[in-house]
Each structure stands twice: as C-alpha cells, then as structure tokens.
Design an enzyme around this catalytic site. Structure first.
Site, PDB file in Angstrom:
ATOM      1  N   MET A  75       0.842  -1.195   0.000  1.00  0.00           N
ATOM      2  CA  MET A  75       0.000   0.000   0.000  1.00  0.00           C
ATOM      3  C   MET A  75       0.883   1.252   0.000  1.00  0.00           C
ATOM      4  O   MET A  75       0.397   2.357   0.265  1.00  0.00           O
ATOM      5  CB  MET A  75      -0.943  -0.011   1.201  1.00  0.00           C
ATOM      6  CG  MET A  75      -1.908  -1.194   1.147  1.00  0.00           C
ATOM      7  SD  MET A  75      -3.444  -0.936   2.043  1.00  0.00           S
ATOM      8  CE  MET A  75      -2.858  -0.672   3.686  1.00  0.00           C
ATOM      9  N   ASN A 113       4.148   3.913   0.997  1.00  0.00           N
ATOM     10  CA  ASN A 113       4.821   4.437   2.180  1.00  0.00           C
ATOM     11  C   ASN A 113       5.824   3.394   2.673  1.00  0.00           C
ATOM     12  O   ASN A 113       5.785   2.940   3.806  1.00  0.00           O
ATOM     13  CB  ASN A 113       3.821   4.821   3.281  1.00  0.00           C
ATOM     14  CG  ASN A 113       4.483   5.688   4.346  1.00  0.00           C
ATOM     15  OD1 ASN A 113       4.472   5.371   5.515  1.00  0.00           O
ATOM     16  ND2 ASN A 113       5.095   6.759   3.936  1.00  0.00           N
ATOM     17  N   LEU A 114       6.710   3.043   1.765  1.00  0.00           N
ATOM     18  CA  LEU A 114       7.555   1.860   1.940  1.00  0.00           C
ATOM     19  C   LEU A 114       8.632   2.062   3.002  1.00  0.00           C
ATOM     20  O   LEU A 114       9.114   3.166   3.223  1.00  0.00           O
ATOM     21  CB  LEU A 114       8.207   1.516   0.603  1.00  0.00           C
ATOM     22  CG  LEU A 114       7.215   1.285  -0.550  1.00  0.00           C
ATOM     23  CD1 LEU A 114       7.963   0.901  -1.822  1.00  0.00           C
ATOM     24  CD2 LEU A 114       6.180   0.229  -0.211  1.00  0.00           C
ATOM     25  N   HIS A 115       8.980   0.957   3.633  1.00  0.00           N
ATOM     26  CA  HIS A 115      10.070   0.951   4.610  1.00  0.00           C
ATOM     27  C   HIS A 115      10.961  -0.255   4.314  1.00  0.00           C
ATOM     28  O   HIS A 115      10.706  -1.013   3.362  1.00  0.00           O
ATOM     29  CB  HIS A 115       9.529   0.924   6.044  1.00  0.00           C
ATOM     30  CG  HIS A 115       8.508  -0.152   6.280  1.00  0.00           C
ATOM     31  ND1 HIS A 115       8.825  -1.490   6.254  1.00  0.00           N
ATOM     32  CD2 HIS A 115       7.170  -0.096   6.507  1.00  0.00           C
ATOM     33  CE1 HIS A 115       7.747  -2.206   6.483  1.00  0.00           C
ATOM     34  NE2 HIS A 115       6.716  -1.388   6.627  1.00  0.00           N
ATOM     35  N   HIS A 141       9.490  -3.698   3.326  1.00  0.00           N
ATOM     36  CA  HIS A 141       9.064  -3.880   1.932  1.00  0.00           C
ATOM     37  C   HIS A 141      10.279  -4.093   1.022  1.00  0.00           C
ATOM     38  O   HIS A 141      10.250  -4.930   0.117  1.00  0.00           O
ATOM     39  CB  HIS A 141       8.334  -2.630   1.420  1.00  0.00           C
ATOM     40  CG  HIS A 141       7.060  -2.308   2.139  1.00  0.00           C
ATOM     41  ND1 HIS A 141       6.931  -1.228   2.985  1.00  0.00           N
ATOM     42  CD2 HIS A 141       5.846  -2.919   2.133  1.00  0.00           C
ATOM     43  CE1 HIS A 141       5.695  -1.181   3.458  1.00  0.00           C
ATOM     44  NE2 HIS A 141       5.019  -2.197   2.964  1.00  0.00           N
ATOM     45  N   GLY A 188       4.878 -10.004   3.952  1.00  0.00           N
ATOM     46  CA  GLY A 188       5.623 -10.007   5.208  1.00  0.00           C
ATOM     47  C   GLY A 188       4.909 -10.803   6.293  1.00  0.00           C
ATOM     48  O   GLY A 188       3.680 -10.817   6.359  1.00  0.00           O
ATOM     49  N   ASP A 205       2.287  -9.278   9.077  1.00  0.00           N
ATOM     50  CA  ASP A 205       0.841  -9.516   8.972  1.00  0.00           C
ATOM     51  C   ASP A 205       0.639 -11.029   8.901  1.00  0.00           C
ATOM     52  O   ASP A 205       0.326 -11.589   7.842  1.00  0.00           O
ATOM     53  CB  ASP A 205       0.286  -8.807   7.729  1.00  0.00           C
ATOM     54  CG  ASP A 205       0.426  -7.303   7.849  1.00  0.00           C
ATOM     55  OD1 ASP A 205      -0.284  -6.713   8.654  1.00  0.00           O
ATOM     56  OD2 ASP A 205       1.285  -6.733   7.151  1.00  0.00           O
ATOM     57  N   LEU A 235       8.805  -2.862  11.879  1.00  0.00           N
ATOM     58  CA  LEU A 235       8.599  -1.736  10.963  1.00  0.00           C
ATOM     59  C   LEU A 235       7.191  -1.798  10.390  1.00  0.00           C
ATOM     60  O   LEU A 235       6.685  -2.868  10.045  1.00  0.00           O
ATOM     61  CB  LEU A 235       9.638  -1.753   9.840  1.00  0.00           C
ATOM     62  CG  LEU A 235      11.101  -1.626  10.251  1.00  0.00           C
ATOM     63  CD1 LEU A 235      11.969  -1.280   9.034  1.00  0.00           C
ATOM     64  CD2 LEU A 235      11.300  -0.562  11.336  1.00  0.00           C
ATOM     65  N   SER A 236       6.559  -0.639  10.293  1.00  0.00           N
ATOM     66  CA  SER A 236       5.194  -0.534   9.786  1.00  0.00           C
ATOM     67  C   SER A 236       4.995   0.881   9.278  1.00  0.00           C
ATOM     68  O   SER A 236       5.533   1.838   9.854  1.00  0.00           O
ATOM     69  CB  SER A 236       4.205  -0.798  10.927  1.00  0.00           C
ATOM     70  OG  SER A 236       2.925  -0.295  10.596  1.00  0.00           O
TER      71      SER A 236
HETATM   72  O1  PAF Z   1      -0.284  -5.812   3.557  1.00  0.00           O
HETATM   73  C1  PAF Z   1      -0.666  -4.894   2.807  1.00  0.00           C
HETATM   74  O2  PAF Z   1       0.023  -3.888   2.592  1.00  0.00           O
HETATM   75  C2  PAF Z   1      -2.027  -5.001   2.152  1.00  0.00           C
HETATM   76  O3  PAF Z   1      -2.939  -5.645   2.989  1.00  0.00           O
HETATM   77  C3  PAF Z   1      -1.986  -5.668   0.764  1.00  0.00           C
HETATM   78  C4  PAF Z   1      -1.534  -7.114   0.854  1.00  0.00           C
HETATM   79  C5  PAF Z   1      -1.045  -4.901  -0.151  1.00  0.00           C
HETATM   80  C6  PAF Z   1      -3.385  -5.646   0.139  1.00  0.00           C
HETATM   81  O4  PAF Z   1      -3.873  -4.358  -0.004  1.00  0.00           O
END
Ligand code: PAF
Length: 280
Positions: free
Chosen positions: A26, A28-30, A33, A150, A153, A187-188
């Site tokens: 989604m 806003n990478l860290h 990712h 990751g 989650d 990290l989030s």
């Molecule tokens: O984990 C996430 O960033 C989101 O749930 C995903 C898998 C990209 C789906 O929108």
C-alpha cells in the site's frame, strides 16, 4: 524501472517475461518492503536468469472500515519509486482507484470464517475480504509465478496462502521475516503516526509478546492467565489492547503444548493501532 498506472500498459510491459515475482504493497515503503523486493529478485535468480520483480502500490479502500485511516494513510509515491528502483524492482504498478474499481466491486473473495473472523477479523470485520479481493484482482492482472508478503501480517499471510491453495492459483507464496528497528520495533507504515514518546513506548508490544512466549516455554500452560496478564500489562502502560494471545502456528487455533506457537497482539497506543507477532 517502469512506473505504470493502467492495466493495459502493465500487461504490455509484463508480456516481455512470463516469470514474475510480485510484492503487493500500500506504499509508504520501509525497509521491510524493500527486503521483500530483494527476496523477490533472489527467488527469481534461484530459478535461472531473467524474470521481472513487480511491486504494486495501492491503498485499498475495500480493506478499511469507515472509521479507519484510509484518508490519512500516507501516499508517498515519488519517494517509494526511488526506494524501489534502488532495491532492484523492475516494474511498479500504481493504479488509480478508478482503474482498479471502475464500478463498485460487487464480486468479492470471502475467506472462511474460522480463519478470517478471528483476531484481526474479529476487530476489523470485512478486512480479510477486502484484502483477498484486491490481492486476487492484482494476481489476475500481474499473473505472478511468485508472490511475497511479510510475516508481520501473520494472519494475512495465512489467509492468502490458503486462498492460493484452495483456488489452485499457480503462485508460490513466500513469507518474509519481520524487519525490526535495532530496539525491536516491527517496521510498519503506521509507525509514522507515532510521536517520539509513543515510539519509545511502542517497544513494549514486542517485549510483552516475548515475555509471554518465555513463560509458555517455561511451562505455564494457562493460556487465559497468560493472555489476561499481558493485556493488563499493556493497559497499565496506557495501551488499549484488542487482543494479545498465543496460538498454534499451523492454523491460529489455541496454543497447545508440543506444537509450534506464535504470540500475536493488536493494540492501540494513542490514536495508532499497532500489530505484532513473534513465533515461539
Ligand atoms: O499488507 C498490505 O500492505 C495489504 O494488505 C496488501 C496485501 C497490499 C493488500 O492491499
């Protein structure tokens, strides 16, 4: 690296190579990712030369409840693209909402209740339907041979693994280990909501999980007691926990002695809801 916003353009770019490792995000990478992007490259390389590393950036409205942070979720496309390029990504798919949902998404992927209505699903009803629906749609568009998510989650990874297995999708799912700060904070993208003081306090979440795991390993088998104590500990330090619990790694059922376990938590610190988990 190519940045593509439309499905037709993406399909054209991907036609060059049928081997694709895909990292849905989604934005806003860290570093978590970016580690997945590097793992995607390594997974392709392990199978021979070539292959495309594809990332998507899409804040998926379907997985947010009306009171959640869809509107304020950070959108940082330019910076994300710089980071992705440096990490070795080949193609970024960043669709507009009208491209992915040109009409209300009436067809949805509904995961089974025993897995999707517990833990996160209990406190975020409909969340996993939103996740499965967008991921299935992205899989149909990107047609990857490998997809990476990751372990931060944890439940999401399990739900998606089962979706791929039950739907017989020809995709290998790889779970990436959680990336943590030097002090242990998972990290989030949502860590960015925390004040400096909250960020220091946020370390308590993983420490509470570790302490619960240590007591379990030492022989305490009263799950209700362990969970109640952990919740009380967080509350005493200003948190509002949704759940803190010990579950079987295999299916997220209640932990049992002799089986691999995972400690999971979701709790609000101020206005920010954080989740974390640690495998025992
Ligand atoms: O984990 C996430 O960033 C989101 O749930 C995903 C898998 C990209 C789906 O929108």
């Amino acid at each position: 690296m190519q940045l593509i916003h439309d499905i037709a353009g993406l399909r054209q770019a991907l036609a060059a190579d049928p081997r694709r490792a895909f990292v849905p995000t989604m934005g806003n990478l860290h570093e978590g990712h970016l580690t997945l992007i590097r793992q995607a490259r390594a997974a392709l390389d392990a199978q021979g030369s070539g292959g495309l590393v594809v990332a998507s950036i899409f804040v998926n409205r379907l997985q947010f409840a009306p009171h959640e942070d869809f509107d304020r979720y950070p959108r940082t496309l330019a910076r994300d693209c710089e980071l992705l390029q440096a990490a070795g990504c080949d193609v970024v798919f960043a669709p507009d909402e009208r491209e992915l949902y040109p009409e209300p998404q009436g067809y949805k992927v509904q995961p089974p209740t025993e897995l999707a209505d517990i833990l996160e699903g209990e406190f975020r009803p409909g969340f996993f339907t939103g996740v499965c629906t967008v991921v299935a749609k992205l899989f149909n568009i990107v047609r990857p041979s490998i997809a990476l998510f990751g372990k931060k989650d944890y439940q999401q990874l399990m739900v998606l693994r089962r979706m791929v297995a039950q739907m017989a999708l020809p995709i290998q799912i790889i779970g990436g280990e959680t990336t943590r700060s030097a002090e242990g904070l998972a990290l989030s993208s949502r860590n960015g909501y925390l004040s400096e003081l909250e960020r220091a306090e946020a370390l308590r979440l993983s420490r509470t999980l570790k302490a619960m795991l240590a007591r379990w390993a030492a022989g305490e088998q009263d799950l209700s007691l362990l969970e109640a104590e952990a919740m009380a500990h967080l509350r005493a330090h200003g948190w509002q926990p949704d759940y803190v619990c010990l579950r079987r790694q295999h299916d997220l059922g209640p932990a049992q002695a002799g089986q691999p376990v995972v400690a999971l938590a979701a709790a609000k610190l101020g206005a920010t809801r954080l989740i974390d988990n640690i495998e025992g």
